[in-house]
Motif scaffolding. Sequence first.
Motif, PDB file in Angstrom:
ATOM      1  N   TYR A   9       0.852  -1.181   0.000  1.00  0.00           N
ATOM      2  CA  TYR A   9       0.000   0.000   0.000  1.00  0.00           C
ATOM      3  C   TYR A   9       0.892   1.237   0.000  1.00  0.00           C
ATOM      4  O   TYR A   9       1.828   1.322   0.787  1.00  0.00           O
ATOM      5  CB  TYR A   9      -0.863   0.058   1.260  1.00  0.00           C
ATOM      6  N   PHE A  10       0.587   2.171  -0.864  1.00  0.00           N
ATOM      7  CA  PHE A  10       1.252   3.464  -0.853  1.00  0.00           C
ATOM      8  C   PHE A  10       0.167   4.507  -0.638  1.00  0.00           C
ATOM      9  O   PHE A  10      -0.833   4.519  -1.354  1.00  0.00           O
ATOM     10  CB  PHE A  10       1.971   3.746  -2.175  1.00  0.00           C
ATOM     11  N   ALA A  11       0.355   5.356   0.343  1.00  0.00           N
ATOM     12  CA  ALA A  11      -0.633   6.398   0.615  1.00  0.00           C
ATOM     13  C   ALA A  11       0.084   7.713   0.875  1.00  0.00           C
ATOM     14  O   ALA A  11       0.946   7.795   1.745  1.00  0.00           O
ATOM     15  CB  ALA A  11      -1.485   6.024   1.823  1.00  0.00           C
ATOM     16  N   ASP A  12      -0.240   8.710   0.094  1.00  0.00           N
ATOM     17  CA  ASP A  12       0.284  10.055   0.335  1.00  0.00           C
ATOM     18  C   ASP A  12      -0.747  10.741   1.209  1.00  0.00           C
ATOM     19  O   ASP A  12      -1.828  11.095   0.753  1.00  0.00           O
ATOM     20  CB  ASP A  12       0.465  10.798  -0.978  1.00  0.00           C
ATOM     21  N   LEU A  13      -0.426  10.905   2.475  1.00  0.00           N
ATOM     22  CA  LEU A  13      -1.408  11.396   3.432  1.00  0.00           C
ATOM     23  C   LEU A  13      -1.481  12.918   3.514  1.00  0.00           C
ATOM     24  O   LEU A  13      -2.211  13.455   4.326  1.00  0.00           O
ATOM     25  CB  LEU A  13      -1.122  10.794   4.808  1.00  0.00           C
ATOM     26  N   ARG A  52      -3.795  -3.321  22.241  1.00  0.00           N
ATOM     27  CA  ARG A  52      -4.370  -4.661  22.270  1.00  0.00           C
ATOM     28  C   ARG A  52      -3.413  -5.738  21.760  1.00  0.00           C
ATOM     29  O   ARG A  52      -3.788  -6.897  21.682  1.00  0.00           O
ATOM     30  CB  ARG A  52      -5.648  -4.683  21.445  1.00  0.00           C
ATOM     31  N   ALA A  53      -2.212  -5.365  21.418  1.00  0.00           N
ATOM     32  CA  ALA A  53      -1.247  -6.334  20.878  1.00  0.00           C
ATOM     33  C   ALA A  53      -1.021  -7.474  21.870  1.00  0.00           C
ATOM     34  O   ALA A  53      -0.777  -7.254  23.049  1.00  0.00           O
ATOM     35  CB  ALA A  53       0.069  -5.637  20.570  1.00  0.00           C
ATOM     36  N   GLY A  54      -1.124  -8.682  21.381  1.00  0.00           N
ATOM     37  CA  GLY A  54      -0.875  -9.864  22.199  1.00  0.00           C
ATOM     38  C   GLY A  54      -2.028 -10.299  23.070  1.00  0.00           C
ATOM     39  O   GLY A  54      -1.958 -11.335  23.724  1.00  0.00           O
ATOM     40  N   LYS A  55      -3.117  -9.552  23.108  1.00  0.00           N
ATOM     41  CA  LYS A  55      -4.272  -9.929  23.924  1.00  0.00           C
ATOM     42  C   LYS A  55      -5.197 -10.825  23.112  1.00  0.00           C
ATOM     43  O   LYS A  55      -5.469 -10.559  21.952  1.00  0.00           O
ATOM     44  CB  LYS A  55      -5.015  -8.689  24.407  1.00  0.00           C
ATOM     45  N   LYS A  56      -5.704 -11.862  23.736  1.00  0.00           N
ATOM     46  CA  LYS A  56      -6.619 -12.791  23.060  1.00  0.00           C
ATOM     47  C   LYS A  56      -8.056 -12.306  23.192  1.00  0.00           C
ATOM     48  O   LYS A  56      -8.390 -11.542  24.078  1.00  0.00           O
ATOM     49  CB  LYS A  56      -6.470 -14.180  23.639  1.00  0.00           C
ATOM     50  N   GLY A  57      -8.910 -12.784  22.284  1.00  0.00           N
ATOM     51  CA  GLY A  57     -10.325 -12.453  22.338  1.00  0.00           C
ATOM     52  C   GLY A  57     -10.624 -11.036  21.895  1.00  0.00           C
ATOM     53  O   GLY A  57     -11.611 -10.446  22.280  1.00  0.00           O
ATOM     54  N   ASN A  58      -9.784 -10.501  21.060  1.00  0.00           N
ATOM     55  CA  ASN A  58      -9.950  -9.132  20.603  1.00  0.00           C
ATOM     56  C   ASN A  58     -10.662  -9.113  19.251  1.00  0.00           C
ATOM     57  O   ASN A  58     -10.049  -9.347  18.227  1.00  0.00           O
ATOM     58  CB  ASN A  58      -8.575  -8.464  20.497  1.00  0.00           C
ATOM     59  N   ASN A  59     -11.954  -8.842  19.251  1.00  0.00           N
ATOM     60  CA  ASN A  59     -12.715  -8.798  18.010  1.00  0.00           C
ATOM     61  C   ASN A  59     -13.053  -7.378  17.563  1.00  0.00           C
ATOM     62  O   ASN A  59     -13.678  -7.182  16.547  1.00  0.00           O
ATOM     63  CB  ASN A  59     -14.018  -9.590  18.159  1.00  0.00           C
ATOM     64  N   TYR A  60     -12.651  -6.402  18.343  1.00  0.00           N
ATOM     65  CA  TYR A  60     -12.950  -5.015  18.013  1.00  0.00           C
ATOM     66  C   TYR A  60     -12.135  -4.555  16.812  1.00  0.00           C
ATOM     67  O   TYR A  60     -10.940  -4.810  16.728  1.00  0.00           O
ATOM     68  CB  TYR A  60     -12.646  -4.120  19.221  1.00  0.00           C
ATOM     69  N   SER A  61     -12.787  -3.897  15.885  1.00  0.00           N
ATOM     70  CA  SER A  61     -12.104  -3.369  14.707  1.00  0.00           C
ATOM     71  C   SER A  61     -12.031  -1.850  14.780  1.00  0.00           C
ATOM     72  O   SER A  61     -13.057  -1.179  14.701  1.00  0.00           O
ATOM     73  CB  SER A  61     -12.846  -3.787  13.439  1.00  0.00           C
ATOM     74  N   ALA A  73      -6.403  -1.412   6.508  1.00  0.00           N
ATOM     75  CA  ALA A  73      -6.595  -2.399   7.574  1.00  0.00           C
ATOM     76  C   ALA A  73      -5.748  -3.656   7.389  1.00  0.00           C
ATOM     77  O   ALA A  73      -5.096  -4.107   8.328  1.00  0.00           O
ATOM     78  CB  ALA A  73      -8.070  -2.766   7.691  1.00  0.00           C
ATOM     79  N   ASN A  74      -5.730  -4.249   6.210  1.00  0.00           N
ATOM     80  CA  ASN A  74      -4.964  -5.482   5.987  1.00  0.00           C
ATOM     81  C   ASN A  74      -3.474  -5.289   6.208  1.00  0.00           C
ATOM     82  O   ASN A  74      -2.770  -6.227   6.557  1.00  0.00           O
ATOM     83  CB  ASN A  74      -5.197  -6.034   4.585  1.00  0.00           C
TER      84      ASN A  74
END
Length: 99
Positions: A9-13, A52-61, A73-74
Motif C-alpha cells: 500500500y502506498f498512501a500520500d497522506l 491490544r497487541a498480544g491480547k486474546k479475544g480481541n474482536n474489536y475493529s 486495515a490489511n
Amino acid sequence: ARKLKSEVYFADLAGHENIKTTAVTGDRLTELKHINGSLMYLQRAISELAKRAGKKGNNYSPFRNSELTVLLANGLVGNSKAYVIVTLSPAAAHFDTSY
C-alpha cells in the motif's frame, strides 16, 4: 507447501494542516477537514492496535471510522509489517504542527 501473500500500500497522506493558520475556504476547506479527520482516525486505529497487541479475544475493529483506515486495515493487522516514511519541516515555525 507454504503459501505467501503480499500486498503493498502506498498512501500520500498530505499532512496535517491547521485550519486556523491555513487561509482556505470552500471545497479546499472541506477537503482539509477530511484529510485531518482521516489522519486522526488512522492514529487512533494504530494506537488501539498497539494497546491490544498480544491480547486474546480481541474482536474489536478500529478501522470502521474512515475510508483510509478501511483501505489500510490489511496492512496493519496479523503478521503484517508496516513501514512509514515521514517528512517533516525542520523550520522552528512548524514545530507545533510536527507531532
